[in-house]
Design a protein around this motif. Structure first.
Motif, short mmCIF file in Angstrom:
data_model
loop_
_atom_site.label_atom_id
_atom_site.label_comp_id
_atom_site.label_asym_id
_atom_site.label_seq_id
_atom_site.Cartn_x
_atom_site.Cartn_y
_atom_site.Cartn_z
N THR A 222 0.86 -1.19 0.00
CA THR A 222 0.00 0.00 0.00
C THR A 222 0.89 1.23 0.00
O THR A 222 1.82 1.33 0.81
N LEU A 223 0.62 2.15 -0.92
CA LEU A 223 1.40 3.38 -0.98
C LEU A 223 0.49 4.56 -1.31
O LEU A 223 -0.63 4.38 -1.78
N LEU A 224 1.01 5.75 -1.05
CA LEU A 224 0.26 6.98 -1.31
C LEU A 224 0.47 7.41 -2.75
O LEU A 224 1.60 7.63 -3.18
N ASN A 225 -0.62 7.49 -3.53
CA ASN A 225 -0.58 7.96 -4.91
C ASN A 225 -1.38 9.25 -5.04
O ASN A 225 -2.12 9.65 -4.13
N TYR A 226 -1.25 9.89 -6.19
CA TYR A 226 -1.93 11.16 -6.45
C TYR A 226 -2.75 11.04 -7.73
O TYR A 226 -2.29 10.48 -8.73
N LYS A 227 -3.97 11.56 -7.67
CA LYS A 227 -4.84 11.57 -8.84
C LYS A 227 -4.45 12.72 -9.78
O LYS A 227 -3.58 13.53 -9.46
N LYS A 228 -5.12 12.77 -10.90
CA LYS A 228 -4.82 13.80 -11.88
C LYS A 228 -5.07 15.19 -11.32
O LYS A 228 -4.33 16.14 -11.61
N ASP A 229 -6.11 15.32 -10.47
CA ASP A 229 -6.44 16.63 -9.91
C ASP A 229 -5.54 17.01 -8.72
O ASP A 229 -5.74 18.05 -8.09
N GLY A 230 -4.57 16.16 -8.39
CA GLY A 230 -3.64 16.46 -7.32
C GLY A 230 -4.03 15.91 -5.96
O GLY A 230 -3.23 15.97 -5.03
N SER A 231 -5.24 15.39 -5.83
CA SER A 231 -5.66 14.82 -4.56
C SER A 231 -4.98 13.48 -4.35
O SER A 231 -4.73 12.74 -5.29
N SER A 232 -4.68 13.17 -3.08
CA SER A 232 -3.98 11.93 -2.75
C SER A 232 -4.96 10.85 -2.33
O SER A 232 -6.07 11.14 -1.88
N PHE A 233 -4.53 9.61 -2.47
CA PHE A 233 -5.31 8.47 -2.01
C PHE A 233 -4.35 7.33 -1.71
O PHE A 233 -3.28 7.23 -2.30
N TYR A 234 -4.75 6.47 -0.77
CA TYR A 234 -3.96 5.30 -0.44
C TYR A 234 -4.33 4.18 -1.39
O TYR A 234 -5.50 3.81 -1.51
N ASN A 235 -3.32 3.66 -2.08
CA ASN A 235 -3.52 2.68 -3.16
C ASN A 235 -2.98 1.33 -2.70
O ASN A 235 -1.79 1.18 -2.43
N ARG A 236 -3.90 0.35 -2.57
CA ARG A 236 -3.47 -1.02 -2.29
C ARG A 236 -3.14 -1.68 -3.62
O ARG A 236 -4.03 -1.93 -4.43
N LEU A 237 -1.86 -1.94 -3.87
CA LEU A 237 -1.37 -2.38 -5.16
C LEU A 237 -0.93 -3.84 -5.08
O LEU A 237 -0.18 -4.22 -4.19
N ASN A 238 -1.44 -4.64 -6.04
CA ASN A 238 -1.06 -6.05 -6.15
C ASN A 238 -0.48 -6.26 -7.53
O ASN A 238 -1.19 -6.20 -8.54
N LEU A 239 0.85 -6.46 -7.61
CA LEU A 239 1.54 -6.65 -8.88
C LEU A 239 1.86 -8.13 -9.08
O LEU A 239 2.45 -8.77 -8.20
N THR A 240 1.47 -8.67 -10.25
CA THR A 240 1.68 -10.08 -10.57
C THR A 240 2.40 -10.19 -11.90
O THR A 240 1.97 -9.58 -12.89
N PRO A 241 3.51 -10.94 -11.96
CA PRO A 241 4.22 -11.09 -13.24
C PRO A 241 3.47 -11.99 -14.20
O PRO A 241 2.79 -12.95 -13.79
N VAL A 242 3.58 -11.69 -15.50
CA VAL A 242 2.96 -12.50 -16.56
C VAL A 242 4.09 -13.12 -17.39
O VAL A 242 4.95 -12.40 -17.91
N LYS A 243 4.07 -14.45 -17.51
CA LYS A 243 5.12 -15.16 -18.24
C LYS A 243 4.62 -15.59 -19.62
O LYS A 243 3.50 -16.07 -19.76
N ILE A 244 5.48 -15.42 -20.61
CA ILE A 244 5.23 -15.90 -21.96
C ILE A 244 6.44 -16.73 -22.37
O ILE A 244 7.57 -16.21 -22.40
N ASN A 245 6.17 -18.01 -22.64
CA ASN A 245 7.25 -18.95 -22.97
C ASN A 245 8.31 -18.99 -21.88
O ASN A 245 9.52 -19.04 -22.14
N GLY A 246 7.86 -18.95 -20.63
CA GLY A 246 8.77 -19.07 -19.49
C GLY A 246 9.48 -17.80 -19.12
O GLY A 246 10.26 -17.79 -18.16
N GLU A 247 9.24 -16.69 -19.79
CA GLU A 247 9.90 -15.44 -19.51
C GLU A 247 8.88 -14.38 -19.10
O GLU A 247 7.83 -14.25 -19.73
N VAL A 248 9.20 -13.64 -18.02
CA VAL A 248 8.31 -12.57 -17.56
C VAL A 248 8.45 -11.39 -18.52
O VAL A 248 9.53 -10.81 -18.65
#
Length: 959
Positions: free
Chosen positions: A517-543
């Protein structure tokens, strides 16, 4: 010379461009009209909300201030001041100086008596018209009702000071203008309040319309105005119309930019599609052409005005292939290889519809269908009888699903142009259709998902974003066009955690998933706490890509922070409450101890029988007051979770016999029979809290004696042994008293509750005894219940859990191993007590011993150092000025009073009764603990006990 056919890409563009232009024009007009309509509607709604909010603010200020004034008018200080003429000058000015009900800078308060004369005021400089003054006096003093007025003369609120329902005076608050009351509140638009004559009472934008001016002088051209009536006032919301037009203009620009971008994307897609089709068909053409001979022969053509060059090339190559198949003599093996090399199904029929040849793909297709090959062929020929191509649906026997095949029919002609039959070519598009449908479903699901989704290409420089869904646009305010091709770093700011960003970079560097979770900013400059889940995608065994799921958890973070603040406030409140109770315990018990001590001294003197009777009444009253104080403190300790249940061995039979002896006298005085029945199963010595057990039973016995005028009281006690060897005590108290009504039994254990007010008036009590008893039972692992019939008595039954104990563990009274006692000596006692009355009482109780008094810890240390005589015992009060008893004891134990007093017995004299008080005494180095008020016998006994114990200087204090 034959005209060169146009390219497929040119055909697609020329066909779609006119329709696309028309569609874009229509959509642009519709979207702009809808946007303008919604902006105007939103502006109107905003103004309506502003007017409604202003009305709510005025209502709230008037009603809330009236309510607060009414609460103050009901205060005993205000009411007493109208009848207590002699003493009110001692407390009323201080009370009025503390009044502050609003945020306005200039607020005036005054208290008037029934005749309208001002008794006292705060900042009262009001110049009120006679009509307004008469109005509030008639309404408040005459009719005993609250009165409020908002006008150009200011805001005036008056409430009656009621005595037995009749106004004996009035409490009046006056603010010189409505402007000062409403100014602190935030405003959505420019707001005005005018009276019936158009006089401006309040303006949220004084630079636009000044307060106390006339609204008719305001030029409202170029402004949108919304108004509403409130009592005798008019509320306005004023907003420049240019704001709505500016919003509409920006909306139009954004929509136009989006539409232009959409047009370019579609044109690009059509161009790319045409190019791909050209390349595919050209490749197919070259492949077919390379498989055939290079002899140049005229190909057959269908009647068509416009035909793509690629299709014409394919047709020419295909005609040549058919010609070669029918006219050129090829070997069967070579011809078979050509047919089998085709990726599609092929079947050739003559003019009689008989099969001349077919490839293996067509044969396999027929084997997977219901029916014979000829029947399947007849179905195909019937469907293509009136067209050259058609997509047909077939049922697959092996898979049980439908197959989609695109069939094309071509005439078979010989070298002279005579039609010899037909050629049918089938292309199986089932897998392609399924793949397209699957892709469409996935794309639609991702785009319509409520969770923000982004996909970035980590193989490209800068790891740009290549896809975002609609939820991402709603969450961040960035459109697809603005964010695609850029990195997510554009949503980070100064307050974004660098540590969290580094963690994300490290996870991507090693191709690992990460959730944070990190603090991000919207286009209008307002902030929000963003719960981010990043998952790698593999093609032919390579991310190659990362897919990210984003969720706005700002409200959750705020909720967590709110709960944290609430918990801290609750803990602080509990601490303050505990401190207050400790202070009140000390302050209440100290005078009670003084009274009790004096009564004990009087009892030891010569008194007449009448004086002894009066003295017994006073002692009984003191015991009743102390019982009430103890009940309140016990209840407060239970409520605060500070009451602990002790686990010590005790003789339960002895406790029951002592209670029987104690209450037998009370029952004898009222003419009641008291019967105790025991069934202890041999368990006389048990482990538990003897004090709380006796407190529960004493409460029940006390109530039974109080509410029973005739008959008897029966106490039945039994013990049951459980399977785990624990003990369950069952005890019931049955009386023949007044009983409790059925509808009152459900609340009889509630706090401060008795059956009705008549019970309280007749028998007294606080209503805490049963509530405390119930909570004590629950703390001891049991419960309490009631059975009663009105007029026929009550039975209270309770259970508690105990443990078995060895009789050898019982502590003897005033006995400690390794000590020797001497009695009969005159002891030297230092009394450290700041209360003069308590000093006198203790000295009188110890008149057989030599005593010296000190009023603080500092005086005690000075006396111990300077006096040549050695004191045998120190009686130490805990709460004293300059230096309290705890600090003085620590210094004595540290040797500041000399080596001879390192182990002098120190007995704490404290009026506190809260959790931790005894522990503080022990930790400070005190040897014993005596709580005020105490009996003279207990004091003398403890002094003689500790003074008679011989202890070595190296021996630590007995705790």
């Amino acid at each position: 010379m034959m005209q060169q056919p146009p390219r497929l890409r040119s055909l697609l563009l020329s066909s779609m461009l006119p329709r696309l232009v028309l569609l874009v024009a229509v959509l642009s007009i519709i979207l702009f009209a809808l946007s303008f309509h919604f902006i105007v509607k939103q502006t109107d709604q905003l103004q309506q909300q502003s007017v409604d909010g202003l009305e709510q603010d005025i209502n709230y200020i008037v009603s809330d201030t009236t309510r607060q004034l009414a609460d103050l008018a009901a205060n005993d200080i205000i009411i007493n001041s109208l009848v207590d003429f002699e003493q009110r000058d001692n407390y009323l000015p201080m009370f009025f100086r503390s009044l502050n009900l609003t945020q306005a800078k200039s607020v005036e308060f005054a208290l008037f008596d029934f005749a309208g004369n001002r008794v006292i005021d705060k900042n009262w400089n009001a110049v009120i018209p006679e009509s307004l003054s008469s109005a509030w006096r008639q309404q408040t003093l005459g009719s005993s009702n609250a009165y409020s007025s908002v006008s150009k003369y200011g805001v005036l609120i008056s409430v009656p000071v009621l005595l037995r329902g009749v106004a004996e005076g009035a409490l009046v608050m006056y603010v010189d203008s409505l402007q000062s009351l409403l100014a602190p509140y935030p405003r959505l638009t420019n707001q005005l309040v005018t009276d019936s004559s158009g006089h401006v009472l309040f303006s949220s934008e004084p630079s636009l319309i000044a307060p106390n001016s006339s609204f008719s002088d305001f030029d409202d051209s170029g402004y949108a105005i919304k108004k509403a009536d409130w009592q005798n006032l008019t509320l306005y919301s004023v907003k420049p119309t240019i704001t709505a037009y500016r919003e509409a203009a920006w909306t139009g620009i954004v929509l136009l930019a989006m539409i232009v971008g959409f047009v370019f994307i579609i044109l690009h897609m059509v161009s790319m599609t045409g190019t791909l089709a050209e390349r595919t068909l050209s490749t197919l053409y070259n492949d077919i052409k390379n498989r055939l001979n290079s002899d140049d022969k005229t190909s057959l053509r269908l009647d068509s005005d416009v035909e793509a060059q690629e299709l014409a090339d394919i047709r020419e190559a295909f005609d040549k292939l058919i010609w070669d198949l029918t006219e050129v003599s090829l070997s069967n093996e070579q011809f078979s290889n050509v047919l089998e090399s085709m990726g599609d199904m092929l079947v050739v029929v003559d003019q009689d519809k008989q099969i001349l040849l077919s490839n293996k793909r067509f044969d396999d297709f027929c084997h997977d269908q219901y029916g014979e090959k000829n029947g399947i062929l007849k179905f195909i020929m019937r469907k293509l009888a009136s067209s050259q191509s058609n997509e047909l649906t077939h049922f697959s026997v092996s898979t049980g699903q439908e197959r989609y095949v695109h069939w094309t029919k071509t005439s078979l002609a010989d070298a002279n142009g005579n039609i010899r039959g037909d050629i049918y070519v089938g292309s199986d598009e089932t897998e392609q259709r399924s793949l397209e449908s699957h892709v469409k479903v996935l794309t639609h699901a991702m785009d319509e998902a409520t969770v923000s989704i982004i996909i970035s290409d980590i193989k490209r420089v800068g790891q740009p974003i290549i896809y975002v869904n609609s939820a991402f646009e709603e969450l961040t305010g960035y459109s697809r066009e603005e964010i695609i091709g850029h990195n997510c770093r554009s949503m980070q700011g100064d307050e974004t955690s660098k540590q969290t960003v580094d963690q994300i970079r490290k996870a991507i560097a090693v191709r690992e998933p990460i959730e944070t979770t990190l603090l991000n900013y919207k286009k209008d400059g307002s902030s929000f706490y963003n719960r981010l889940n990043l998952t790698p995608v593999k093609i032919n065994g390579e991310v190659t890509h990362y897919i990210g799921f984003q969720q706005d958890v700002t409200q959750q973070r705020q909720t967590e922070q709110y709960l944290q603040d609430a918990r801290e406030k609750a803990e602080e409140s509990a601490r303050l409450k505990s401190s207050f109770l400790a202070s009140m315990s000390h302050e209440i018990r100290t005078p009670i101890h003084g009274i009790s001590g004096v009564l004990q001294l009087m009892a030891s003197s010569e008194l007449t029988e009448e004086q002894k009777h009066y003295l017994s009444l006073a002692k009984f009253s003191i015991q009743g007051l102390l019982h009430i104080v103890n009940d309140i403190l016990d209840f407060s300790k239970i409520e605060a979770g500070q009451l602990q249940i002790e686990e010590n061995p005790f003789d339960i039979l002895e406790s029951l016999e002592n209670l029987q002896s104690q209450y037998a006298i009370m029952c004898q005085e009222k003419g009641l029979a008291l019967h105790f029945h025991f069934d202890l199963q041999g368990f006389h010595v048990v482990q538990g809290d003897d004090v709380r057990f006796r407190q529960i039973l004493s409460n029940l016995l006390g109530n039974a004696v109080k509410f029973t005028d005739s008959g008897c009281i029966e106490v039945t006690t039994s013990i049951q042994q459980n399977a785990d060897n624990s003990l369950k005590l069952l005890c019931s108290v049955k009386d023949t008293g007044i009983g409790i009504a059925q509808d009152k039994q459900s609340t009889i254990f509630d706090v401060f509750t008795q059956e009705d007010l008549s019970t309280t008036r007749k028998f007294g009590g606080t209503g805490l005894g049963l509530s405390i008893s119930k909570q004590l039972c629950e703390l001891m692992g049991g419960d309490i219940k009631l059975e009663s019939v009105k007029g026929h008595g009550s039975t209270f039954s309770f259970t508690i859990m105990l443990e078995q104990a060895d009789e050898a563990l019982l502590k003897p009274v005033h006995h400690s191993s390794g000590v020797k006692r001497e009695k009969g000596k005159k002891r030297k006692v230092l009394i450290v007590e700041d209360n003069d009355i308590n000093q006198v009482i203790v000295k009188q109780h110890l008149n057989n011993h030599t005593t010296l008094s000190a009023k603080s810890g500092l005086e005690a240390l000075e006396a111990l150092n300077k006096m040549k005589v050695t004191f045998d015992v120190v009686l130490m009060d805990c709460q004293m000025p300059e230096m309290d008893g705890f600090e003085a004891t620590k210094r004595i134990r540290n040797g500041e009073a000399g080596e001879r007093y390192l182990n002098v017995p120190i007995i704490a004299l404290t009026a506190n009764a809260m959790k931790g008080d005894k522990e503080r005494c022990v930790n400070a180095g005190m040897d014993d603990y005596l709580s005020k008020p105490f009996d003279a016998i207990d004091l003398i006994d403890k002094v003689e006990h500790w003074a008679s114990i011989e202890r070595n200087s190296e021996e630590s204090a007995v705790h």
